[in-house]
Structure formats: C-alpha cells, structure tokens
Design a protein around this motif. Structure first.
Motif, short mmCIF file in Angstrom:
data_model
loop_
_atom_site.label_atom_id
_atom_site.label_comp_id
_atom_site.label_asym_id
_atom_site.label_seq_id
_atom_site.Cartn_x
_atom_site.Cartn_y
_atom_site.Cartn_z
N GLN A 75 0.83 -1.20 0.00
CA GLN A 75 0.00 0.00 0.00
C GLN A 75 0.86 1.25 0.00
OE1 GLN A 75 -3.17 0.35 -0.43
NE2 GLN A 75 -3.20 2.57 -0.14
N LEU A 76 1.93 1.21 0.85
CA LEU A 76 2.85 2.36 0.88
C LEU A 76 3.55 2.54 -0.46
CD1 LEU A 76 4.47 1.92 4.41
CD2 LEU A 76 2.92 3.75 3.69
N ALA A 77 3.92 1.41 -1.08
CA ALA A 77 4.56 1.50 -2.40
C ALA A 77 3.63 2.13 -3.41
CB ALA A 77 4.99 0.11 -2.85
N SER A 81 4.22 5.65 -5.25
CA SER A 81 4.16 5.74 -6.71
C SER A 81 3.17 6.80 -7.16
CB SER A 81 3.79 4.38 -7.28
OG SER A 81 3.68 4.43 -8.68
N GLU A 82 2.01 6.85 -6.48
CA GLU A 82 1.01 7.85 -6.83
C GLU A 82 1.49 9.26 -6.53
OE1 GLU A 82 -2.56 9.54 -8.13
OE2 GLU A 82 -1.64 7.58 -8.47
N LEU A 83 2.18 9.41 -5.39
CA LEU A 83 2.73 10.72 -5.04
C LEU A 83 3.79 11.16 -6.05
CD1 LEU A 83 3.07 10.45 -1.15
CD2 LEU A 83 1.50 11.91 -2.41
N GLN A 84 4.63 10.21 -6.47
CA GLN A 84 5.64 10.54 -7.47
C GLN A 84 5.00 10.95 -8.79
OE1 GLN A 84 7.96 6.92 -7.48
NE2 GLN A 84 9.39 7.69 -5.95
N ASP A 89 3.40 15.26 -12.47
CA ASP A 89 2.35 16.02 -13.15
C ASP A 89 2.41 17.49 -12.77
OD1 ASP A 89 1.52 13.70 -14.34
OD2 ASP A 89 -0.16 13.35 -12.98
N VAL A 90 2.60 17.73 -11.45
CA VAL A 90 2.69 19.12 -10.98
C VAL A 90 3.89 19.81 -11.59
CG1 VAL A 90 3.10 20.56 -8.95
CG2 VAL A 90 1.44 18.71 -8.83
N GLN A 91 5.05 19.10 -11.60
CA GLN A 91 6.26 19.69 -12.17
C GLN A 91 6.08 19.96 -13.65
OE1 GLN A 91 9.00 20.62 -10.36
NE2 GLN A 91 9.59 21.62 -12.26
#
Length: 240
Positions: A75-77, A81-84, A89-91
């Motif tokens: 789940q953390l992985a 991955s989603e945060l990355q 996307d933000v960058q």
C-alpha cells in the motif's frame, strides 16, 4: 535319609518362596518405575504437544503479521508511486506554465532580443497570414500586435510588414504612416531602407511625386550602400 530329604524339600520350598517374594517385589518395583516413566512420558508428550501447539499458534500469528506488513508495504509502495506521479504532473504543469511566460531569445532582421512566447506566437501568426496573401487579416494582426506589445523587440519588423500589408490593400496613406514611423523611430534598423523605398512607392500611388522624390533622396543619402538605395537611384534618375 527321609528326614534329610524332608529338610531339603522345606529348604527348597522356602527358597522358592523367597525367590517368588523377591520376584514379586522386583516386579512391583519395576511396574512402579515403568508406571512412573510412562506418566512422565505422557506428561512430557502433553507438554510437547502444548509447546508444539503454542509454537504453531505463534507461527500463524507471525505469518499473519508478515502478511499484514506486506500489505502495508504494498500500500505504501502504491501511495509513493502515486505521489511521485502527482509530483511529476505538478512539475510538468509548472514547466509548461513557465514555458508560456519565460522569455525566449529571438534573432530577426539582424537584431537579437528577448520576447515572451506569446509575443513570438502572435508575430509568427501575423507573418503566416501575410505569406498566405491574406493581406486584410495580416494588416489587422500586425496592428493588434503593435497595440498589445508596444515595447516588443518585434516592433520595427511589425511596422515594416504592417506597411506592406496596408500597401497590398491599397491603403497607401496608412502604409506611408507605418513606414515613416519605422524610419523615424528606428533609423538604424535593417528594414528602414526598404521601408523608405516602400514609402516612396505609396507616395507615388497617391500621385505625390514630390514627396516620393524627397523620400528617395533621403534613402540614397542616408543608406547609400543598401540595395534599396540602388533601386532608389534608378527611380530618381527616371524622375529627373
């Protein structure tokens, strides 16, 4: 001899009874030992079974904990991955917005200057209209550009092509004004000699030959080495 034999029988009988007694005592002792050992073994077996059961329960608990931790890790992985992905996307969005406003280097008509992407895009759009011979739309586009970006490095070139678009639309007076503005505000620009020659053409179209002659003389005197000046000399010769 009979008495002796009787005595022997009694002794033998007594010996047999003693042996039987000893055997019984030994048997009882052995049975007791065996019984004790059996009890100990049974108790040891129960204890072993209990220990095995406890170990089995602990093992199951450990497996359940490992499975839970593995699930948390997965789940953390996924969250990482989603945060990355979101960060990328933000960058990417930030980079795209920066590209929309970050100045770019432009080299045009022998002049290097900085311009915003919007300036460059609108100027290029105006030029595309001119290349397509859509002179009415090109004139409107260059005029709008000059109003919107009065301090742009494109101004001299925009004035030149605006004047040419106006000339193509037979708006000779407007073309004269555009080319005069270029020659007055940017006398050292590469397009200025051509603007003076074009201005003389517009003056000729409106039958103002004296103004055309003065403009050609200014061209020949001010920019004698230019190609426009060479064409201006020929026209002056014909006018005289």
């Amino acid at each position: 001899m009979q008495a002796h034999a009787l005595f022997d029988d009694d002794e033998a009988r007594k010996a047999i009874l003693d042996l039987r007694q000893k055997f019984e005592t030994y048997r009882q002792s052995t049975d007791a030992v065996l019984s004790r050992l059996g009890n100990e073994l049974r108790e040891s077996g129960v204890a072993s079974q209990r220990s095995l059961l406890e170990l089995s329960n602990q093992n199951e608990q450990l497996r359940a904990e490992v499975a839970r931790l593995r699930g948390q890790n997965e789940q953390l992985a996924r969250e990482v991955s989603e945060l990355q992905r979101q960060q990328k996307d933000v960058q990417a969005g930030v980079d795209a917005r920066l590209r929309q406003v970050e100045p770019v280097r432009v080299s045009l008509d022998g002049v290097d200057f900085s311009a915003t992407p919007e300036e460059k895009r609108e100027f290029d759009t105006s030029m595309d209209l001119l290349r397509k011979s859509d002179f009415g739309a090109a004139r409107a586009a260059f005029a709008a550009f000059l109003r919107r970006f009065p301090g742009s490095g494109y101004i001299p070139s925009a004035l030149y092509w605006l004047g040419n678009s106006q000339y193509a639309n037979r708006e000779y007076k407007e073309a004269i004004e555009s080319h005069r503005r270029l020659s007055m505000q940017f006398p050292t620009h590469a397009r200025t000699p051509e603007a003076l020659l074009a201005m003389a053409n517009s003056q000729t179209e409106i039958k103002d030959s004296k103004a055309a002659q003065r403009t050609l003389e200014t061209l020949v005197k001010g920019y004698p080495q230019s190609e426009a000046a060479a064409a201006g000399r020929e026209r002056l010769a014909r006018m005289r």
